[in-house]
Scaffold this active site. Structure first.
Site, PDB file in Angstrom:
ATOM      1  N   LYS A  94       0.841  -1.196   0.000  1.00  0.00           N
ATOM      2  CA  LYS A  94       0.000   0.000   0.000  1.00  0.00           C
ATOM      3  C   LYS A  94       0.874   1.243   0.000  1.00  0.00           C
ATOM      4  O   LYS A  94       1.952   1.260   0.606  1.00  0.00           O
ATOM      5  CB  LYS A  94      -0.888  -0.036   1.247  1.00  0.00           C
ATOM      6  CG  LYS A  94      -1.961   1.040   1.319  1.00  0.00           C
ATOM      7  CD  LYS A  94      -2.804   0.875   2.575  1.00  0.00           C
ATOM      8  CE  LYS A  94      -3.913   1.921   2.669  1.00  0.00           C
ATOM      9  NZ  LYS A  94      -4.750   1.726   3.871  1.00  0.00           N
ATOM     10  N   SER A 169      -9.637   1.920   3.013  1.00  0.00           N
ATOM     11  CA  SER A 169      -8.738   2.677   2.160  1.00  0.00           C
ATOM     12  C   SER A 169      -7.738   1.813   1.387  1.00  0.00           C
ATOM     13  O   SER A 169      -7.155   2.269   0.417  1.00  0.00           O
ATOM     14  CB  SER A 169      -7.958   3.690   3.004  1.00  0.00           C
ATOM     15  OG  SER A 169      -7.114   3.018   3.932  1.00  0.00           O
ATOM     16  N   SER A 193      -9.852  -0.430   7.114  1.00  0.00           N
ATOM     17  CA  SER A 193      -9.264  -0.219   5.786  1.00  0.00           C
ATOM     18  C   SER A 193      -8.685  -1.456   5.130  1.00  0.00           C
ATOM     19  O   SER A 193      -8.423  -1.447   3.926  1.00  0.00           O
ATOM     20  CB  SER A 193      -8.167   0.849   5.866  1.00  0.00           C
ATOM     21  OG  SER A 193      -8.757   2.118   5.982  1.00  0.00           O
TER      22      SER A 193
END
Lengths: 482, 487
Positions: A94, A169, A193
């Site tokens: 990420k 996210s 997330s």
């Protein structure tokens, strides 16, 4: 030329091995037997990235040449018998995780061009075990969002249905796994997330206990909530990754792990208020009850419990996370790194313009909220109160978990939204985190695993929350259910 | 200021003294703590607040703070955490300073100071740990400002007094005493010019007899003890003028201009920052156990007042000498080192208070920079004490020679100078004395009439003739005899 070219080409170009992900333990056997090479695995992933990433926008940057180079090195290590525990595991990370000499933008314009000078502990530990990092994955700006529509680099689309969001996210990380663009992803989870996009994309995602995985190299959103965890198609892969990335690290003083000896109760609780929640999509409710039956058949006692703080979860979460983030994001001021506005009049003007230009709407909203709740006149009414409620929620949740091994729930109340469906109403957007934030407010570990698809074919997620540092048990139960 | 009338107003003063801790590395990062390096050379990603970094507490900084607390009799807080103080400034890398707002590491305590009117205990409110910021550098008319982050993250303790001081003299004495203390403890070099020790001063006035506090003014970042005193004196004058003229004072932050001796307003309360303090979530709470404290206690160095007592009780020195010698740890240690080599302790003390101190003053040096080793000074003192050299010759000739050649043995220097060879024997000394007295028949008469001070003149003349080599004790005896004979 045309006359003979097909036969000729097939003769000299080796047939490209197309690796379709299997659990890493399987892949490892093949790698060690020599029936497939790390290079072939990497190339398979790169091919699918090439094919799909333009649409899906899961990867912001692909380290193609580097991954191939590393694959060759790991292939040699396998041959020489010096390969690490995750040799040839292809990982995407990420955009909130630091990787030495690589960009980390945190999905934000304000870090555009920023390169980290060090690697996150979790990333370094994967590298040390010969995992191969294939690229940097799109996410909501600084992890603030539930659909991945808050990325400064555009939304990530759901591979199942490209008119739907990926969830957030860690949307890029979820879709990368969903679309077979890497074996596992390393995501982060502050309020759901990892689990939420995992549910929306039909993959598994584990949010570890707070204090289990070093946050060194995780670009902070809310320090007392942030966690790093794995996402993948196979629960066993998550387990392997956890074994490598978890544990003591001198760089993070908030890590702790005390020896725990829980006696197994064979009891599983679910929260009545969640199952009866008006927002719950009927197919999800049904699938959830099917899971309850499955649990019973596996020999678990399933019981409904009250949780009187459901309404307090989101306010507590948003007061505390915005407070922390307003402070954590102060360092992005244009002075030392990242974006700086052109031709400011003076220092204050430089700050204002740099931050106004660099941050997106949602980040600004949360900085404003956090600044407000920390201000002298409101600190006690909001921040202090939220801390107290956080304690109550934690104590109450611990009480439930004293009497049973797990608390289960649907991961989300609905399947993936359409793109743009919730972007105009932040409160609606925040409600999407309702079932996942409890694990963050309490610091407890939780996983989301697939729970079938709804009538429109969109994936649904099943969440298992466990006792502190009980990841192994969560994984064990997940394996029984999948 | 001369026109401040302390019969009308009583100043109420509180100090916040910042001391940079001499830890090897910074409080939350492993960068070394060094002064005078090239700008931005001691800057790890933690110091620069790079995304993804976390603070890592340097336990030595905690130990140093505990030492200070124990030295002034504070209560050490057993459970504490750090807080963030949020504000934007270019030299503050993270946009917040890690400090201790709610749970300072030390509570209470007091420091005893000597004032003209006698000793006084100044009570402290607390001591807390925090990190220093970087340094902004503004160059003349260059439109750009520069920032040096080397200092950022250096460990500081902030020592906050109660508002219990009532004069510039007390403030002067307190900072002097605190500087001495941190040096004794070895936790801070106390160098105010380099900013290792600096103070903010809160000053307000109230009518004598009034118990309510007046409007206070904070004077920021003072880097000399003298300036602290001047700034307080000026503020007392300024505030009393204003109050006598019926003006309303405003709560504000002011700076002191050392050139004009005046303070100037920086910002008033309304525009002051809301620092939005909250607990630092990146650091685990800190627990200080009894065992930890006991361990530090067992390793505490001698404190200034303990050192003074030792000089009086063990070395049998007068109080005046003891106070002088204990003024700095380096001086005390230097004394003790010489005392381990020669028995004449009072002579050592005299040498240190006399020729050594003059030399240091003339050359603007600290005792730590004094070129002579304890061995060398012990040799000089022994030469005098054994009667080999006169004090005069030793202090005026041998001492400077040693200073210009600190590596050479004092006895070798004496030999090279031929002082021992020239030293008159008993007979020739006798002859020289007679010679001197013969030259001054009138003075001899005056002496016998009671002008005993002339003895020094006679002795001086003999010393001149012997080039200072005569043993003063013997000379004294012989001179007295010779004068007696002429009566």
């Amino acid at each position: 030329m045309e006359k003979f070219n097909y036969a000729f080409v097939f003769k000299i170009v080796p047939v490209l091995m197309n690796y379709i992900p299997v659990p890493y333990t399987e892949l490892r056997k093949q790698l060690f037997q020599g029936s497939i090479s790390c290079l072939e695995v990497v190339e398979s992933f790169l091919n699918r990235i090439e094919l799909n990433n333009k649409n899906l926008n899961a990867f912001l940057e692909v380290y193609g040449d580097e991954a191939k180079q590393r694959a060759k090195e790991v292939d040699n290590k396998i041959k020489s018998g010096t390969a690490g525990k995750l040799a040839g595991m292809v990982v995407g990370i990420k955009d909130l995780l630091c990787y030495e000499n690589h960009h980390s933008y945190a999905g934000s314009k304000i870090l555009n061009t920023f390169k980290s000078t060090f690697s996150a502990t979790a990333v370094q530990r994967l590298l040390d075990e010969d995992a191969i990092i294939i690229g940097r994955q799109n996410c909501d700006e600084f992890g603030m969002g539930s659909t991945n529509e808050n990325s400064a680099y555009g939304p990530v689309l759901n591979f199942q249905n490209q008119s739907k969001v990926a969830g957030g996210s860690s949307g890029g990380s979820a879709v990368a796994v969903q679309a077979d663009m890497c074996q596992v992803s390393l995501g982060t989870d502050t309020g759901g997330s990892i689990r939420m996009p995992a549910a929306f994309c039909g993959v598994a995602g584990l949010k570890p206990t707070y204090g289990k995985v070093s946050r060194w190299g995780l670009i902070a959103y809310a320090s007392s909530f942030d966690t790093i965890g794995p996402m993948g198609k196979f629960v066993s892969d998550l387990d392997l990754v956890m074994e490598v990335i978890a544990g003591e690290d001198g760089n993070d003083s908030t890590l702790f792990e005390t020896a725990r000896n829980y006696t197994k109760t064979q009891k599983v609780a679910y929260i009545k208020e969640i199952v009866e929640h008006s927002s719950l999509q009927p197919e999800i409710k049904n699938a959830f009850f099917d899971r309850l039956e499955q649990l019973k058949s596996l020999g678990y006692e399933v019981k409904a419990v009250d949780f009187p703080y459901l309404e307090q979860l989101l306010p507590t979460y948003y007061v505390l996370t915005t407070a922390e983030s307003s402070s954590n994001l102060s360092r992005f001021d244009g002075v030392k790194f990242g974006h700086r506005t052109q031709n400011p009049h003076n220092l204050i003007d430089m700050y204002k313009k740099t931050r106004s230009e660099g941050f997106g709407e949602e980040v600004k909203r949360r900085i404003m909220l956090g600044t407000f709740v920390l201000s002298a006149d409101y600190f006690d009414a909001y921040y202090t109160k939220a801390q107290k409620v956080r304690r109550l929620i934690k104590d109450y949740t611990d009480t439930i978990l004293k009497d049973c091994d797990f608390i289960i729930s649907p991961t989300t109340s609905s399947t993936a939204y359409s793109i743009g469906e919730k972007t105009l109403d932040p409160i609606q957007m925040y409600l999407g985190d309702l079932f996942t934030v409890q694990a963050n407010v309490t610091g407890l570990p939780a996983i989301s695993i697939p729970m079938g698809n709804d009538d429109s074919g969109m994936p649904m997620g099943f969440q298992i929350m466990g006792k502190a540092f009980d990841e192994k048990q969560i994984v064990a139960l997940s394996k029984e259910l999948v | 200021m001369s026109n401040f009338d302390s019969t009308i107003f009583e100043p109420v003063i509180g100090l916040e003294i910042h001391a940079q801790l001499q830890t090897n590395s910074k409080i939350f990062a492993s960068d070394p703590v060094l002064f005078g390096q090239d700008p931005n050379t001691l800057i790890s990603p933690i110091t620069l607040g790079h995304p993804g970094t976390l603070p890592k507490l340097n336990i030595n900084a905690v130990n140093f703070a505990i030492k200070m607390g124990l030295a002034i009799g504070s209560e050490i807080t057993s459970k504490q955490y750090f807080d963030r103080k949020n504000y934007f400034y270019p030299d503050l890398p993270k946009g917040y300073q890690i400090t201790q707002d709610k749970t300072p590491i030390c509570m209470g305590g007091a420091v005893k100071v000597r004032l003209k009117a006698g000793p006084k205990e100044i009570p402290f409110h607390h001591i807390h740990l925090e990190e220093d910021a970087g340094k902004s550098i503004h160059e003349g008319d260059n439109p750009y400002s520069f920032i040096d982050f080397n200092r950022a993250g250096t460990a500081l303790i902030e020592m906050v007094t109660e508002p219990a001081l009532h004069s510039a003299e007390e403030a002067f004495a307190l900072v002097t005493e605190v500087r001495k203390l941190v040096r004794y403890l070895g936790i801070c070099d106390g160098n105010m010019e380099e900013g290792s020790l600096r103070a903010d001063v809160n000053v307000s006035l109230r009518k004598v007899g009034e118990t309510k506090l007046g409007t206070k003014v904070e004077i920021k970042n003072m880097n000399s003890i003298r300036n602290i005193q001047r700034a307080i004196e000026y503020e007392c004058f300024r505030q009393s003028e204003a109050l006598l003229n019926g003006e309303q004072l405003v709560q504000e932050t002011r700076t002191f201009d050392a050139h004009t001796g005046k303070t100037h307003s920086m910002r008033v309360k309304e525009t002051m920052n809301d620092y939005r303090y909250f607990p630092e979530p990146d650091l685990a709470p800190l627990e200080i156990t009894e065992k930890w404290i006991a361990e530090i206690k067992s390793k505490m160095p001698l404190l200034p007042w303990e050192q003074e007592a030792e000089f009086i009780n063990t070395y049998h020195l007068p109080e005046y000498d003891a106070h002088f010698l204990a003024e700095s740890k380096e001086m005390a240690d230097y004394f003790k080192e010489i005392a381990s080599k020669t028995k004449a302790v009072k002579a050592i003390s005299n040498w240190l208070m006399g020729p050594v101190k003059s030399y240091l003053n003339d050359n603007h040096l600290e005792i730590s920079q004094f070129p002579l080793s304890a061995d060398r000074l012990a040799e000089i003192i022994d030469l005098v004490e054994s009667g080999t050299l006169s004090h005069n010759l030793a202090s005026h000739q041998l001492f400077p020679l040693c200073l210009s050649n600190p590596t050479e043995n004092a006895i070798q220097i004496v030999e090279k100078q031929g002082w021992l060879a020239n030293k008159p024997d008993e007979d020739s000394l006798h002859t020289i004395i007679e010679d001197t007295l013969n030259n001054f028949p009138d003075k001899v008469k005056e002496y016998h009439k009671g002008k005993k001070g002339l003895l020094a003149m006679f002795m001086g003349d003999v010393m001149k003739k012997t080039k200072g080599t005569a043993d003063p004790k013997r000379l004294n005896q012989l001179m007295a005899e010779a004068l007696e004979n002429r009566k």
